[in-house]
Scaffold this active site. Structure first.
Site, short mmCIF file in Angstrom:
data_model
loop_
_atom_site.label_atom_id
_atom_site.label_comp_id
_atom_site.label_asym_id
_atom_site.label_seq_id
_atom_site.Cartn_x
_atom_site.Cartn_y
_atom_site.Cartn_z
CB VAL A 57 -0.91 0.03 1.26
CG1 VAL A 57 -1.69 1.33 1.32
CG2 VAL A 57 -1.86 -1.16 1.25
CB ALA A 106 4.87 2.39 1.61
CE LYS A 107 4.33 -1.38 8.59
NZ LYS A 107 5.24 -0.49 9.30
N GLY A 108 3.31 -3.12 3.70
CA GLY A 108 2.87 -4.27 2.91
C GLY A 108 3.33 -5.56 3.53
#
Ligand code: NAD
Length: 431
Positions: A57, A106-108
């Site tokens: 994301v 962001a992250k994922g």
């Protein structure tokens, strides 16, 4: 459940926007992510096909993407989904703004339990995922830089870097490949001090908060820590250096407690040998009970929403430090405030990880050096970390005094005010 976690985060952003009297476009920019990338892939494990979906994301980048990247952790955890990754990416945007780092949020990760796979399989999954993200054109030092988060390690960061370096020879060169991921092992372009940066950073900030506020906790304030991974275990090891006494620790299966303290090195050795803390001179305790111990300081270092509306009134710590992103559900914050409990919010307290990731990323983009003096480099990292962590809590503390509000409110205000100004310039908003 994860829908509610995201909804609470969005409501928090909305209320901060109202609090700072933000123009309506700010909430529009922040309420949803810029993009969500999902890549389905297969890996053969034990002769069987396994299907995984990797998520990434990108929330908001207040800087020109391509010059300053999105930045955020890669998580391997069974509960990870798009909602959780989005909430965490939103936190990341605020965190970077608060600490003045030139990154978007962001992250994922992948919804899997790394404990269920051996190293060879986990490496195969990671390498396949890396290839998928490369096909999506995101893994790049100027576009999206991954780092470690729950369930991922320095070794996993190395596997990603190694794969990108390898495949970029085919798919077109990526400049400064080492800067494509942070949290790498020191001997593979990592930086000394990254491993315990989040834990050290939060302890530095806690100490500085005690100095600023004049709050007196006695000679050896007691600490309970939920989560015994990168953040939790390192916080337990470092706590005595900061004058704190650890009296309880836990992992996902529960933990141990001794009001007089215990030998944390022995607890760790036992944990490494047989997977629990037994034999360290302390009694067993559940995660739920650990959260309500009458300690001076409670450090949350597991996952999000551990203190929620239904257990917040039972918390008896004087200070709760959010090592885990979103460790406290936003709806639980007023309940803690009502009980007179101070909260060091995650967007301030756990920013040390991305601060040292920034140092690693920056040095990976500069000239390679020969024979780096690791001790000197480590001392420099700790100095930089100390100055940024103190700066962040100093700003948040002053804002809370000026606005007569809690530290979490003050931190979110400062982050959004900065993001507002950055986005205004980036998108030529006139209002
Ligand atoms: P980790 O995987 O190394 O450790 C997580 C720990 O939490 C483990 O001990 C695990 O057993 C425990 N745990 C997991 N689920 C739990 C549950 N439901 N109840 C109780 N314990 C549970 O992860 P980490 O890197 O230490 O990250 C912990 C938290 O800190 C996460 O929220 C992460 O986003 C945040 N964080 C990490 C970093 C970093 O540099 N690693 C930086 C900033 C924030």
């Amino acid at each position: 459940m994860s829908k509610d976690i995201l909804a609470q985060k969005v409501a928090e952003i909305q209320s901060t926007c109202a609090d700072i009297n933000a123009p309506s476009w700010l909430f529009e920019e922040l309420r949803t992510p810029k993009s969500v990338i999902k890549r389905k892939f297969r890996v053969v494990i034990g002769g069987k096909h396994h299907v995984f979906t990797a998520i990434r994301v990108h929330h908001v980048n207040p800087f020109p993407t391509g010059a300053a990247p999105y930045k955020g952790g890669l998580r391997y955890h069974p509960a990870l989904d798009e909602n959780i990754a989005t909430m965490l990416a939103m936190d990341m945007t605020e965190k970077c703004a608060l600490a003045g780092l030139p990154f978007g949020g962001a992250k994922g990760g992948i919804a899997l339990d790394p404990a269920e796979f051996n190293e060879i399989d986990l490496r195969a999954i990671t390498e396949k995922m890396t290839g998928e993200f490369m096909k999506a054109h995101i893994l790049h030092p100027d576009i999206d830089v991954f780092g470690p988060d729950a369930g991922t390690t320095a070794e996993i960061m190395f596997w990603i870097y190694n794969t990108v370096a390898d495949l970029s020879q085919i798919s077109g060169n990526i400049p400064n490949t080492t800067a494509v991921v942070t949290g790498k092992p020191v001997e593979y372009h990592g930086i000394p001090g990254r491993e315990d940066a989040t834990a050290r950073g939060l302890l530095i900030q806690l100490k500085e908060y005690l100095r600023l506020s004049g709050l007196k906790l006695g000679r050896a304030p007691t600490v309970a820590i939920q989560g015994f991974g990168n953040v939790g275990a390192n916080a337990a090891f470092l706590a005595p250096d900061f004058g704190f006494k650890v009296i309880a620790v836990s992992d996902v299966n529960g933990g141990i407690h001794n009001p007089n303290g215990f030998d944390i090195k022995r607890a760790h050795a036992n944990y490494e040998s047989w997977g629990d803390f037994e034999g360290a001179g302390a009694d067993a305790i559940s995660n739920e009970a650990l959260l309500t111990l009458p300690v001076d300081i409670l450090i949350l270092a597991a996952i999000e929403h551990q203190i929620i509306a239904t257990n917040a009134q039972d918390v008896r710590a004087k200070i709760v430090v959010e090592g885990a992103n979103g460790g406290i559900a936003p709806v639980a914050l007023p309940i803690l405030a009502e009980s007179g409990i101070t909260v060091l919010p995650g967007i301030a307290a756990n920013v040390g990880g991305v601060v040292v990731s920034f140092l690693e990323w920056s040095s990976n983009r500069g000239n390679r050096r020969h024979n780096v003096d690791l001790a000197k480099e480590h001392a420099w990292v700790v100095d930089e970390l100390t100055s940024i962590m103190e700066d962040v809590i100093g700003n948040v503390y002053r804002e809370s005094v000026e606005q007569k509000c809690s530290l979490p409110k003050a931190a979110h205000r400062l982050a959004l005010l900065r993001i507002r100004d950055q986005l205004k310039r980036k998108h030529s908003y006139l209002l």
